[in-house]
Design a protein around this motif. Structure first.
Motif, PDB file in Angstrom:
ATOM      1  N   PRO A  54       0.838  -1.208   0.000  1.00 48.81           N
ATOM      2  CA  PRO A  54       0.000   0.000   0.000  1.00 48.81           C
ATOM      3  C   PRO A  54       0.873   1.258   0.000  1.00 48.81           C
ATOM      4  O   PRO A  54       1.975   1.264   0.545  1.00 48.81           O
ATOM      5  CB  PRO A  54      -0.823  -0.112   1.262  1.00 48.81           C
ATOM      6  CG  PRO A  54      -0.092  -1.082   2.124  1.00 48.81           C
ATOM      7  CD  PRO A  54       0.688  -1.978   1.215  1.00 48.81           C
ATOM      8  N   ALA A  55       0.363   2.296  -0.612  1.00 47.08           N
ATOM      9  CA  ALA A  55       1.076   3.579  -0.648  1.00 47.08           C
ATOM     10  C   ALA A  55       1.081   4.183   0.748  1.00 47.08           C
ATOM     11  O   ALA A  55       0.112   4.061   1.493  1.00 47.08           O
ATOM     12  CB  ALA A  55       0.419   4.515  -1.636  1.00 47.08           C
ATOM     13  N   LYS A  56       2.182   4.843   1.086  1.00 45.12           N
ATOM     14  CA  LYS A  56       2.276   5.496   2.394  1.00 45.12           C
ATOM     15  C   LYS A  56       1.577   6.840   2.337  1.00 45.12           C
ATOM     16  O   LYS A  56       1.648   7.558   1.346  1.00 45.12           O
ATOM     17  CB  LYS A  56       3.727   5.698   2.782  1.00 45.12           C
ATOM     18  CG  LYS A  56       4.440   4.403   3.074  1.00 45.12           C
ATOM     19  CD  LYS A  56       5.815   4.673   3.617  1.00 45.12           C
ATOM     20  CE  LYS A  56       6.485   3.350   3.980  1.00 45.12           C
ATOM     21  NZ  LYS A  56       7.784   3.560   4.612  1.00 45.12           N
ATOM     22  N   LYS A  57       0.887   7.179   3.438  1.00 49.93           N
ATOM     23  CA  LYS A  57       0.219   8.471   3.546  1.00 49.93           C
ATOM     24  C   LYS A  57       1.250   9.538   3.914  1.00 49.93           C
ATOM     25  O   LYS A  57       2.166   9.296   4.691  1.00 49.93           O
ATOM     26  CB  LYS A  57      -0.866   8.435   4.617  1.00 49.93           C
ATOM     27  CG  LYS A  57      -2.056   7.605   4.246  1.00 49.93           C
ATOM     28  CD  LYS A  57      -3.102   7.707   5.336  1.00 49.93           C
ATOM     29  CE  LYS A  57      -4.317   6.891   4.993  1.00 49.93           C
ATOM     30  NZ  LYS A  57      -5.335   7.007   6.048  1.00 49.93           N
ATOM     31  N   ASN A  58       1.067  10.713   3.367  1.00 47.15           N
ATOM     32  CA  ASN A  58       1.916  11.852   3.736  1.00 47.15           C
ATOM     33  C   ASN A  58       1.177  12.684   4.765  1.00 47.15           C
ATOM     34  O   ASN A  58       0.317  13.468   4.450  1.00 47.15           O
ATOM     35  CB  ASN A  58       2.236  12.708   2.505  1.00 47.15           C
ATOM     36  CG  ASN A  58       3.123  12.000   1.521  1.00 47.15           C
ATOM     37  OD1 ASN A  58       3.917  11.158   1.921  1.00 47.15           O
ATOM     38  ND2 ASN A  58       3.010  12.318   0.255  1.00 47.15           N
TER      39      ASN A  58
END
Length: 59
Positions: A54-58
Motif C-alpha cells: 500500500p502507498a504510504k500516507k503523507n
C-alpha cells in the motif's frame, strides 16, 4: 504417545488435491466446474505474485 512425539501430518497427495472442496464455478455455457484445492492454491500464488504494498500516507 505425547503431543510432542506425534509426527506431523503428511502433505496432501496430488490426486487428493483434485477432489472438489465444496464450491463450483459456472462457465459460459452454464455448466458447473467444481473448485479443487489446486485451483485455490493457484489463485493464492497468483495473488501473492501480484501483491503491491500500500502507498504510504503523507501526514
Amino acid at each position: 504417545m505425547s503431543p510432542q512425539q506425534q509426527t506431523p501430518e503428511p502433505p496432501v497427495a496430488p490426486e487428493q488435491s483434485q477432489r472438489p472442496v465444496g464450491g463450483a464455478l459456472i462457465d459460459e455455457q452454464g455448466q458447473e466446474i467444481p473448485i479443487t484445492e489446486n485451483m485455490i492454491q493457484q489463485a493464492c500464488r497468483e495473488l501473492e505474485q501480484n501483491r503491491v504494498a500500500p502507498a504510504k500516507k503523507n501526514d
